[in-house]
Write a protein that holds these residues in place. Structure first.
Motif, PDB file in Angstrom:
ATOM      1  N   MET A   3       0.769  -1.354   0.011  1.00 49.53           N
ATOM      2  CA  MET A   3      -0.047   0.078   0.140  1.00 49.53           C
ATOM      3  C   MET A   3       0.901   1.160   0.110  1.00 49.53           C
ATOM      4  SD  MET A   3      -2.846   1.223   2.996  1.00 49.53           S
ATOM      5  CE  MET A   3      -4.403   0.952   2.055  1.00 49.53           C
ATOM      6  N   GLU A   4       0.605   2.076  -0.889  1.00 47.87           N
ATOM      7  CA  GLU A   4       1.502   3.397  -0.984  1.00 47.87           C
ATOM      8  C   GLU A   4       0.876   4.307  -0.157  1.00 47.87           C
ATOM      9  OE1 GLU A   4       4.522   5.661  -2.943  1.00 47.87           O
ATOM     10  OE2 GLU A   4       4.093   3.586  -3.354  1.00 47.87           O
ATOM     11  N   LEU A   5       1.507   5.064   0.380  1.00 49.25           N
ATOM     12  CA  LEU A   5       0.957   6.176   1.401  1.00 49.25           C
ATOM     13  C   LEU A   5       1.567   7.443   1.192  1.00 49.25           C
ATOM     14  CD1 LEU A   5       1.392   4.300   4.787  1.00 49.25           C
ATOM     15  CD2 LEU A   5      -0.517   4.457   3.529  1.00 49.25           C
ATOM     16  N   ASN A   6       0.734   8.699   0.802  1.00 49.58           N
ATOM     17  CA  ASN A   6       1.074   9.727   0.547  1.00 49.58           C
ATOM     18  C   ASN A   6       0.736  10.523   1.687  1.00 49.58           C
ATOM     19  OD1 ASN A   6       1.401  12.349  -0.477  1.00 49.58           O
ATOM     20  ND2 ASN A   6       0.289  12.215  -2.227  1.00 49.58           N
ATOM     21  N   LEU A   7       1.744  11.009   2.386  1.00 45.77           N
ATOM     22  CA  LEU A   7       1.329  11.731   3.674  1.00 45.77           C
ATOM     23  C   LEU A   7       1.349  13.325   3.291  1.00 45.77           C
ATOM     24  CD1 LEU A   7       4.104  10.196   6.226  1.00 45.77           C
ATOM     25  CD2 LEU A   7       1.555   9.514   5.902  1.00 45.77           C
ATOM     26  N   ASN A   8       1.626  13.537   2.324  1.00 49.08           N
ATOM     27  CA  ASN A   8       1.322  15.195   1.812  1.00 49.08           C
ATOM     28  C   ASN A   8      -0.502  15.397   1.426  1.00 49.08           C
ATOM     29  OD1 ASN A   8       4.038  15.912   2.070  1.00 49.08           O
ATOM     30  ND2 ASN A   8       4.288  14.945   0.009  1.00 49.08           N
ATOM     31  N   GLU A   9      -1.064  14.036   1.336  1.00 43.91           N
ATOM     32  CA  GLU A   9      -2.556  14.348   1.353  1.00 43.91           C
ATOM     33  C   GLU A   9      -3.144  14.873   2.516  1.00 43.91           C
ATOM     34  OE1 GLU A   9      -4.305  10.917   0.250  1.00 43.91           O
ATOM     35  OE2 GLU A   9      -3.187  10.714  -1.823  1.00 43.91           O
ATOM     36  N   LEU A  30       3.282  11.150  11.607  1.00 44.85           N
ATOM     37  CA  LEU A  30       3.125   9.949  10.951  1.00 44.85           C
ATOM     38  C   LEU A  30       4.553   9.637  10.138  1.00 44.85           C
ATOM     39  CD1 LEU A  30      -0.538   9.973   9.704  1.00 44.85           C
ATOM     40  CD2 LEU A  30       0.947   8.352  11.336  1.00 44.85           C
ATOM     41  N   SER A  31       5.137  10.496   9.491  1.00 39.70           N
ATOM     42  CA  SER A  31       6.331  10.446   8.830  1.00 39.70           C
ATOM     43  C   SER A  31       7.404  10.127   9.589  1.00 39.70           C
ATOM     44  CB  SER A  31       6.707  11.655   7.947  1.00 39.70           C
ATOM     45  OG  SER A  31       7.199  12.631   8.768  1.00 39.70           O
ATOM     46  N   GLN A  32       7.399  10.119  10.804  1.00 42.05           N
ATOM     47  CA  GLN A  32       8.460   9.916  11.883  1.00 42.05           C
ATOM     48  C   GLN A  32       8.378   8.138  12.349  1.00 42.05           C
ATOM     49  OE1 GLN A  32      10.882  12.253  12.422  1.00 42.05           O
ATOM     50  NE2 GLN A  32       9.564  13.165  11.195  1.00 42.05           N
ATOM     51  N   LEU A  33       7.173   7.745  11.803  1.00 44.87           N
ATOM     52  CA  LEU A  33       7.254   6.127  12.006  1.00 44.87           C
ATOM     53  C   LEU A  33       7.588   5.517  10.994  1.00 44.87           C
ATOM     54  CD1 LEU A  33       3.267   6.178  13.485  1.00 44.87           C
ATOM     55  CD2 LEU A  33       5.305   6.480  14.810  1.00 44.87           C
ATOM     56  N   LYS A  34       7.929   4.433  11.236  1.00 42.63           N
ATOM     57  CA  LYS A  34       8.359   3.305  10.042  1.00 42.63           C
ATOM     58  C   LYS A  34       7.134   2.962   9.078  1.00 42.63           C
ATOM     59  CE  LYS A  34      11.800   0.769  12.710  1.00 42.63           C
ATOM     60  NZ  LYS A  34      12.422  -0.254  13.162  1.00 42.63           N
TER      61      LYS A  34
END
Length: 91
Positions: free
Chosen positions: A1-7, A35-39
């Protein structure tokens, strides 16, 4: 699953007042940073649970993990997120 944290992680209603929209955008940015700080695996768990609203059993089937592992990992990662927010607010 590709995650886009900029959304945008939080939904913003365009009918809200400008101040509310700004606050919600800031909260969304902070959440994305935290969230970006998590694996990546743990990012996925948190987004499946809290953004997608899946139940533990659904996540368990999707990721082929036990429900108890899902619960344990989410509990630990919520603590990490709380610490990230706490540190960010004290800087």
């Amino acid at each position: 699953m590709e995650l886009n944290l900029n959304e945008g992680l939080l939904e913003i209603n365009s009918k809200d007042r400008p101040e509310t929209i700004l606050l919600e955008k800031e909260k969304s940015r902070e959440l994305g940073y935290a969230l970006s700080q998590l694996k990546p695996h743990f990012q996925e768990l948190m987004l499946l649970k809290y953004h997608s609203g899946l139940m533990y059993a659904e996540i368990s089937k999707l990721l082929e993990m036990s429900v108890s592992s899902i619960k344990t990992n989410i509990f630990r990662e919520r603590k990490k997120l709380a610490n990230i927010f706490k540190e960010a607010n004290h800087e």
